[in-house]
Design an enzyme around this catalytic site. Structure first.
Site, short mmCIF file in Angstrom:
data_model
loop_
_atom_site.label_atom_id
_atom_site.label_comp_id
_atom_site.label_asym_id
_atom_site.label_seq_id
_atom_site.Cartn_x
_atom_site.Cartn_y
_atom_site.Cartn_z
N SER A 27 0.87 -1.07 0.06
CA SER A 27 0.15 -0.05 0.02
C SER A 27 0.79 1.09 0.10
O SER A 27 2.03 1.03 0.40
CB SER A 27 -0.77 0.01 1.31
OG SER A 27 -1.54 1.29 1.55
N TYR A 49 -1.93 -0.44 10.77
CA TYR A 49 -2.08 -0.95 9.50
C TYR A 49 -0.61 -0.53 8.73
O TYR A 49 0.03 -1.41 7.97
CB TYR A 49 -3.06 -0.31 8.62
CG TYR A 49 -3.21 -0.67 7.42
CD1 TYR A 49 -3.45 -1.85 6.87
CD2 TYR A 49 -3.11 0.28 6.50
CE1 TYR A 49 -3.73 -2.12 5.52
CE2 TYR A 49 -3.30 0.13 5.02
CZ TYR A 49 -3.51 -0.98 4.64
OH TYR A 49 -3.83 -1.36 3.25
N LYS A 51 2.28 -3.04 6.80
CA LYS A 51 2.74 -2.83 5.41
C LYS A 51 4.08 -2.28 5.20
O LYS A 51 4.88 -2.63 4.37
CB LYS A 51 1.86 -1.77 4.63
CG LYS A 51 0.42 -2.46 4.59
CD LYS A 51 -0.17 -3.53 3.66
CE LYS A 51 -1.22 -3.99 3.32
NZ LYS A 51 -1.28 -5.17 2.67
N1 LIG Z 1 -8.60 -0.70 -0.98
C1 LIG Z 1 -7.86 -0.07 -0.66
O1 LIG Z 1 -7.93 1.27 -0.74
C2 LIG Z 1 -6.39 -0.47 -0.61
C3 LIG Z 1 -5.14 0.22 -0.67
C4 LIG Z 1 -3.93 -0.14 -0.47
C5 LIG Z 1 -3.90 -1.32 -0.24
N2 LIG Z 1 -4.81 -2.44 -0.39
C6 LIG Z 1 -4.69 -3.73 0.02
O2 LIG Z 1 -5.10 -4.40 -0.92
C7 LIG Z 1 -5.42 -5.64 -0.69
C8 LIG Z 1 -6.74 -6.24 -0.81
O3 LIG Z 1 -7.64 -5.33 -0.23
P1 LIG Z 1 -9.11 -4.96 -1.01
O4 LIG Z 1 -8.94 -3.31 -1.25
O5 LIG Z 1 -9.42 -5.73 -2.11
O6 LIG Z 1 -10.08 -5.20 0.33
P2 LIG Z 1 -11.29 -6.30 0.38
O7 LIG Z 1 -12.24 -6.05 -0.71
O8 LIG Z 1 -11.92 -6.06 1.58
O9 LIG Z 1 -10.63 -7.59 0.34
C9 LIG Z 1 -9.69 -8.17 1.18
C10 LIG Z 1 -9.47 -9.61 1.07
O10 LIG Z 1 -8.85 -10.01 1.96
C11 LIG Z 1 -9.36 -11.19 2.77
N3 LIG Z 1 -8.84 -11.60 3.95
C12 LIG Z 1 -8.83 -10.99 5.18
N4 LIG Z 1 -8.24 -11.66 6.23
C13 LIG Z 1 -8.10 -13.01 5.59
C14 LIG Z 1 -7.46 -14.08 5.90
N5 LIG Z 1 -7.16 -14.30 7.25
N6 LIG Z 1 -7.24 -15.15 5.00
C15 LIG Z 1 -7.62 -15.04 3.86
N7 LIG Z 1 -8.01 -13.83 3.38
C16 LIG Z 1 -8.56 -12.97 4.26
C17 LIG Z 1 -10.74 -11.00 2.73
O11 LIG Z 1 -11.46 -11.94 2.89
P3 LIG Z 1 -12.85 -12.27 3.52
O12 LIG Z 1 -14.00 -11.61 2.73
O13 LIG Z 1 -12.95 -13.73 3.97
O14 LIG Z 1 -12.80 -11.25 4.87
C18 LIG Z 1 -10.79 -10.55 1.14
O15 LIG Z 1 -11.15 -11.29 0.25
C19 LIG Z 1 -5.25 -5.74 1.06
O16 LIG Z 1 -3.87 -6.38 1.26
C20 LIG Z 1 -5.20 -4.16 1.44
O17 LIG Z 1 -4.31 -3.97 2.60
C21 LIG Z 1 -6.39 -1.79 -0.45
#
Ligand SMILES: NC(=O)c1ccc[n+]([C@@H]2O[C@H](COP(=O)([O-])OP(=O)(O)OC[C@H]3O[C@@H](n4cnc5c(N)ncnc54)[C@H](OP(=O)(O)O)[C@@H]3O)[C@@H](O)[C@H]2O)c1
Length: 283
Positions: free
Chosen positions: A132, A145, A149
């Site tokens: 991130s 968080y 990261k």
């Molecule tokens: N969205 C943003 O603004 C943003 C920005 C920078 C970085 N990121 C990073 O991008 C990545 C994906 O996030 P996203 O934005 O796509 O959010 P999201 O839609 O909330 O997806 C997060 C995913 O992680 C899974 N997860 C959480 N805990 C888990 C565990 N113990 N084992 C396996 N899966 C698990 C969730 O599964 P469940 O449905 O089972 O909970 C979901 O599939 C993350 O690493 C996040 O830090 C996101």
């Protein structure tokens, strides 16, 4: 030979889109999630689905062994699963800090340790860790968080130097805000915190006003992140890091701004965003 990718956290957002992008590019995709029902539609699209909680050693071992049995190799690992634990550092209990690191740092480490022997043996492979912009620049109210990261960034930078001689690449993809469920979940994670009463300004900025990551203006689509992950997996000599979106690119340069100036900028921003006129304007 068809290339094989293992992706974590495919139930929604970036993980789901990444699975679709790799499928469209002809890869053999193992789309994993804690609850396999959440990835059934990816199965219908052609992915092999499997249940995988990244905090469970047995799950990691079972899924990696299965891929090796069925295909003999894992060409790419995408460590995407993750969530945001907001809250001022003093207020977040240590068990929640542990949970955050268990998913965002130890989870990727478990998977890396499971796939690397196979990648080294074949002399090829790519590990893509979804970090991130918050892994480059830390902001008040998101210390736990950001810490997870930052740690992922440090581990990946070390790993890259260790595995290069075995033909394995280690890459960081660093999105700024992305339009996913991430911020809703982050806001939910604030709810269980016992507030000390000392940091209401930060709750107001990050939780009460829903401004964590994806809730912010300028968010990019999860598809844009997914296509960046795919590009990193496809090129011969990938870059060490891929910032995605304007905020992430600004964060890259923000690191060169002296910390004192960054603190002052943040202070001004937080005063402006919690001011009465901003509340009237943005709700
Ligand atoms: N969205 C943003 O603004 C943003 C920005 C920078 C970085 N990121 C990073 O991008 C990545 C994906 O996030 P996203 O934005 O796509 O959010 P999201 O839609 O909330 O997806 C997060 C995913 O992680 C899974 N997860 C959480 N805990 C888990 C565990 N113990 N084992 C396996 N899966 C698990 C969730 O599964 P469940 O449905 O089972 O909970 C979901 O599939 C993350 O690493 C996040 O830090 C996101």
């Amino acid at each position: 030979m068809t290339e094989t990718v293992l992706i974590t956290g495919c139930s929604s957002g970036i993980g789901r889109e990444t699975a679709l992008s790799f499928l469209a590019d002809g890869w053999e995709v193992y789309a994993t999630a804690r609850n396999p029902a959440d990835v059934e539609t990816l199965g219908e699209e052609g992915a092999t689905i499997a249940s995988l909680d990244v905090t469970e050693d047995d799950d990691v071992e079972r899924v990696v062994s299965r891929i090796v049995d069925e295909h003999g190799h894992v060409d790419c690992l995408v460590n995407n699963a993750g969530y945001g634990q907001p809250g001022p550092v003093e207020d977040v209990p240590v068990d929640r800090v542990h949970d955050q690191f268990d998913v965002n740092l130890y989870g990727p480490l478990r998977l890396i340790r499971a796939v690397l022997p196979h990648m080294r043996e074949r002399g090829t492979g790519t590990v893509v860790n979804v970090s991130s912009a918050a892994g480059r620049i830390a902001v008040p109210g998101m210390g736990i968080y950001c810490g997870s990261k930052f740690a992922l960034e440090g581990v990946t930078d070390s790993l890259r130097g260790e595995v290069a001689e075995y033909g394995v690449d280690a890459v960081l993809v660093e999105p700024g805000p992305v339009d996913t469920d991430f911020h809703d979940r982050a806001n939910g994670e604030i709810e269980g915190i016992e507030r000390s009463g000392a940091y209401e300004r930060f709750y107001q900025m990050y939780g009460d006003r829903q401004a964590v990551d994806g809730g912010m203006p300028g968010a990019v689509s999860p598809k844009e992140v997914a296509d960046t992950v795919l590009d990193a997996a496809n090129v011969q000599d990938p870059d060490p890091r891929y910032p995605v979106g304007t905020s992430a690119k600004v964060a890259e340069y923000g690191r060169f701004v002296p910390a004192k100036w960054r603190d002052r900028l943040y202070e001004t921003f937080s005063e402006l965003s919690t001011s009465d006129w901003a509340k009237k304007l943005f709700g």
